[in-house]
Motif scaffolding. Structure first.
Motif, PDB file in Angstrom:
ATOM      1  N   THR A  11      22.277 -38.124   8.624  1.00 20.87           N
ATOM      2  CA  THR A  11      20.950 -37.531   8.786  1.00 20.87           C
ATOM      3  C   THR A  11      20.246 -37.984  10.057  1.00 20.87           C
ATOM      4  N   GLY A  12      20.655 -39.144  10.605  1.00 24.37           N
ATOM      5  CA  GLY A  12      19.832 -39.779  11.610  1.00 24.37           C
ATOM      6  C   GLY A  12      18.622 -40.397  10.925  1.00 24.37           C
ATOM      7  N   SER A  13      17.753 -41.031  11.680  1.00 19.20           N
ATOM      8  CA  SER A  13      16.584 -41.686  11.093  1.00 19.20           C
ATOM      9  C   SER A  13      15.729 -40.685  10.318  1.00 19.20           C
ATOM     10  N   VAL A  14      15.351 -41.057   9.095  1.00 20.05           N
ATOM     11  CA  VAL A  14      14.522 -40.172   8.269  1.00 20.05           C
ATOM     12  C   VAL A  14      13.035 -40.437   8.475  1.00 20.05           C
ATOM     13  N   LEU A  15      12.669 -41.443   9.257  1.00 20.61           N
ATOM     14  CA  LEU A  15      11.264 -41.817   9.402  1.00 20.61           C
ATOM     15  C   LEU A  15      10.375 -40.690   9.930  1.00 20.61           C
ATOM     16  N   PRO A  16      10.776 -39.953  10.990  1.00 14.51           N
ATOM     17  CA  PRO A  16       9.895 -38.874  11.469  1.00 14.51           C
ATOM     18  C   PRO A  16       9.638 -37.808  10.408  1.00 14.51           C
ATOM     19  N   VAL A  17      10.682 -37.470   9.660  1.00 15.36           N
ATOM     20  CA  VAL A  17      10.524 -36.457   8.613  1.00 15.36           C
ATOM     21  C   VAL A  17       9.617 -36.975   7.504  1.00 15.36           C
ATOM     22  N   LEU A  18       9.832 -38.218   7.102  1.00 17.04           N
ATOM     23  CA  LEU A  18       9.021 -38.788   6.026  1.00 17.04           C
ATOM     24  C   LEU A  18       7.560 -38.950   6.443  1.00 17.04           C
ATOM     25  N   SER A  19       7.328 -39.261   7.714  1.00 16.79           N
ATOM     26  CA  SER A  19       5.960 -39.373   8.206  1.00 16.79           C
ATOM     27  C   SER A  19       5.225 -38.042   8.085  1.00 16.79           C
ATOM     28  N   ALA A  20       5.890 -36.956   8.470  1.00 10.68           N
ATOM     29  CA  ALA A  20       5.292 -35.619   8.342  1.00 10.68           C
ATOM     30  C   ALA A  20       5.079 -35.271   6.874  1.00 10.68           C
ATOM     31  N   LEU A  21       6.045 -35.669   6.035  1.00 13.10           N
ATOM     32  CA  LEU A  21       5.940 -35.401   4.606  1.00 13.10           C
ATOM     33  C   LEU A  21       4.743 -36.120   4.005  1.00 13.10           C
ATOM     34  N   ARG A  22       4.509 -37.380   4.400  1.00 11.52           N
ATOM     35  CA  ARG A  22       3.384 -38.147   3.851  1.00 11.52           C
ATOM     36  C   ARG A  22       2.052 -37.486   4.196  1.00 11.52           C
ATOM     37  N   THR A  23       1.964 -36.903   5.401  1.00 10.33           N
ATOM     38  CA  THR A  23       0.745 -36.195   5.778  1.00 10.33           C
ATOM     39  C   THR A  23       0.482 -35.037   4.822  1.00 10.33           C
ATOM     40  N   CYS A  24       1.543 -34.327   4.479  1.00  7.95           N
ATOM     41  CA  CYS A  24       1.421 -33.187   3.553  1.00  7.95           C
ATOM     42  C   CYS A  24       1.032 -33.653   2.145  1.00  7.95           C
ATOM     43  N   THR A  25       1.679 -34.719   1.659  1.00  9.45           N
ATOM     44  CA  THR A  25       1.391 -35.170   0.296  1.00  9.45           C
ATOM     45  C   THR A  25      -0.010 -35.769   0.195  1.00  9.45           C
ATOM     46  N   ASP A  26      -0.500 -36.400   1.275  1.00  6.57           N
ATOM     47  CA  ASP A  26      -1.877 -36.901   1.264  1.00  6.57           C
ATOM     48  C   ASP A  26      -2.861 -35.739   1.118  1.00  6.57           C
ATOM     49  N   ALA A  27      -2.614 -34.657   1.838  1.00  6.21           N
ATOM     50  CA  ALA A  27      -3.479 -33.480   1.721  1.00  6.21           C
ATOM     51  C   ALA A  27      -3.408 -32.899   0.316  1.00  6.21           C
ATOM     52  N   LEU A  28      -2.212 -32.926  -0.275  1.00  2.00           N
ATOM     53  CA  LEU A  28      -2.047 -32.421  -1.633  1.00  2.00           C
ATOM     54  C   LEU A  28      -2.853 -33.257  -2.620  1.00  2.00           C
ATOM     55  N   VAL A  29      -2.803 -34.587  -2.470  1.00  3.27           N
ATOM     56  CA  VAL A  29      -3.544 -35.484  -3.355  1.00  3.27           C
ATOM     57  C   VAL A  29      -5.043 -35.225  -3.244  1.00  3.27           C
ATOM     58  N   ARG A  30      -5.524 -35.031  -2.026  1.00  4.44           N
ATOM     59  CA  ARG A  30      -6.953 -34.733  -1.859  1.00  4.44           C
ATOM     60  C   ARG A  30      -7.332 -33.437  -2.546  1.00  4.44           C
ATOM     61  N   SER A  31      -6.415 -32.448  -2.536  1.00  4.21           N
ATOM     62  CA  SER A  31      -6.708 -31.165  -3.191  1.00  4.21           C
ATOM     63  C   SER A  31      -6.817 -31.319  -4.708  1.00  4.21           C
ATOM     64  N   TRP A  32      -6.251 -32.411  -5.257  1.00  2.00           N
ATOM     65  CA  TRP A  32      -6.359 -32.684  -6.693  1.00  2.00           C
ATOM     66  C   TRP A  32      -7.628 -33.458  -7.039  1.00  2.00           C
TER      67      TRP A  32
END
Length: 243
Positions: free
Chosen positions: A117-138
């Motif tokens: 896969t190569g380093s997953v950190l960049p993908v996970l960083s973008a994912l965390r931004t999305c999940t934070d927005a999702l949590v705020r929507s709840w």
């Protein structure tokens, strides 16, 4: 997160879905690798150079042109991280561990398949931004949720048994296994206040019935904040139907 590996003639699909912040993912692997895994009595998954962990919750499926597929619940963690039913017991991601992940391995007693896969950190960083927005929507605070010392836990499993009594008709007719993903909002008293079926079945009445059971019967031990005080949070999990 979706990634294609292999060649045009022998493609392999890797998909990792999450329904909120944390270490837990629904992993799908499709293609020739999945065909081998389906034939094995047991298989494991590992992140980076760590040892294989063997999922307790998985089922076989098909993924369009890729053919055979396996779906499993997996925590982005090592065997040293405590897991319960394929899910991480500790609430939030381990950034030090994630920095070591540059491949995903799937193995049986005879073979190991490595997806580079190569380093997953960049993908996970973008994912965390999305999940934070999702949590705020709840209506929840992502910062507070990130500091939880304990997630909501199921206090009584009777409601799960009640859901399993009613096998989804679309699976029964097709002779297929299936997975039902649930997200439940839980208040600081451990009461479910809202239920949603994620990637649900086509039968809307079935999905509604499931959530009626959750709201009417489910009880949880509430989440605990950084001071070990109960707070509102969410519960997510999967129920697998095996035909």
């Amino acid at each position: 997160m979706v990634r294609r590996f292999g060649t045009s003639k022998r493609p392999v699909l890797l998909s990792m879905r999450t329904y909120g912040p944390g270490r837990d993912f629904e992993v799908t692997v499709a293609g020739e690798i999945a065909a081998r895994l389906q034939q094995a009595p047991q298989f494991g998954i590992a992140y980076g150079l760590h040892e294989l962990s063997f999922p307790s919750l998985h089922h076989n499926a098909r993924a369009g042109a890729y053919g055979p597929a396996v779906l499993l619940s997996s925590a982005l963690a090592t065997k040293k991280h405590r897991q319960v039913g394929g899910f991480a017991a500790e609430p939030m991601p381990d950034s030090d561990f994630e920095a070591t992940v540059d491949r995903i391995s799937l193995g049986t007693s005879h073979q190991t398949f490595v997806l580079d896969t190569g380093s997953v950190l960049p993908v996970l960083s973008a994912l965390r931004t999305c999940t934070d927005a999702l949590v705020r929507s709840w209506g929840l605070d992502p910062a507070e949720q990130a500091e939880l010392t304990c997630r909501p836990k199921v206090a009584d499993k009777k409601w799960i048994s009640e859901i399993l009594k009613d096998f989804p008709s679309e699976l029964e007719y097709q002779g297929k296994d299936g997975r039902l993903n649930l997200r439940v909002m839980v208040d600081k008293a451990g009461q479910p206040t809202q239920c949603e079926t994620v990637n649900a079945f086509r039968n809307a009445n079935f999905n509604t019935k499931v959530c009626d059971i959750v709201i009417g019967m489910a009880r949880f031990e509430p989440a605990l904040d950084s001071n070990s005080q109960p707070v509102a949070s969410f519960f997510s999990g999967s129920i697998v139907y095996v035909n």
